[in-house]
Design a protein around this motif. Sequence first.
Motif: not given
Length: 274
Positions: A164-173, A247-258
């Motif tokens: 899914a699209k999230v802010k600061n995707a590179e850091d999250v990955q 202003n702390v927030t949380s979001q569910g996220i998933g990823a596929w990592i080969p």
Amino acid sequence: MKKYSIILLGMVFMLAFLSPAAAEKKGDKPAPAPKQEAIYSIPDSVMNITKDNTYPNPAEDLPFLQPSELAKTLIETSKVKIENPDLIRLLNETSINSTPFAIGYRAIVYLGEWPLNYESTETSPNWQYQKINTNYYDNRGGNAPYQIHYVQEQQKAVKGGLTAKVKNAEDVQKMMMLKAAKKTGLPLALETIVGAGTKKDHIYNIQPNRLGYLYAYAPAINEKGKVTYGEVYLMLKGNKKMIVVKNVTSQGIGAWIPIQDHVTFGFVSSERPR
């Protein structure tokens, strides 16, 4: 935003402290991630092709960045866990001079909104994440078994990424890869390439009057969890320094990592074309 934060930090500290005291020491260089044994039982159908791959994949081991003494002190003052390597790097590049004349001084520096930490809730392998090759032979007219083995016909790039699209995707990955690699002990990468002509000598027999299909798949890890965001402030009050997160927030996220340089094989023999 990160560059402006660093410049702003420098201006604030130069104006605030006139005493030329020694700056805090920076942290050591990033330490390589500790290798661990895989917690999953790798099926016999999965083979390591690191030495056979005609395309040399670069190692993608992400370092566990060690915070400096100052960064460690600041992180410990935060009520929200901070694990983002890029934010830790920013804090490592920060130096604050101490002075006895800072009584009554107060400053707040906004460092931006950051993904602060990632909490893993599920890590599971998919050994047949993406089909990358098919070797085929028709032995319906043969009188003896025919032997085939794996030969990669075309170069294949297998990419992972967030679901899914999230802010600061590179850091999250980065944070998700660090957690998944630590939990599995497997060589993970956001992209792995299998070069054309890659071979394995393992033999598969196709009996007479049958067709044989040898399928090759790239395996991957499915990582799921929760990422926490917050607005980060550096607060200076007299000789005290601390991190405040708002202003702390949380979001569910998933990823596929080969899983890098690994291939899963599946052999099928049939009387009719598939």
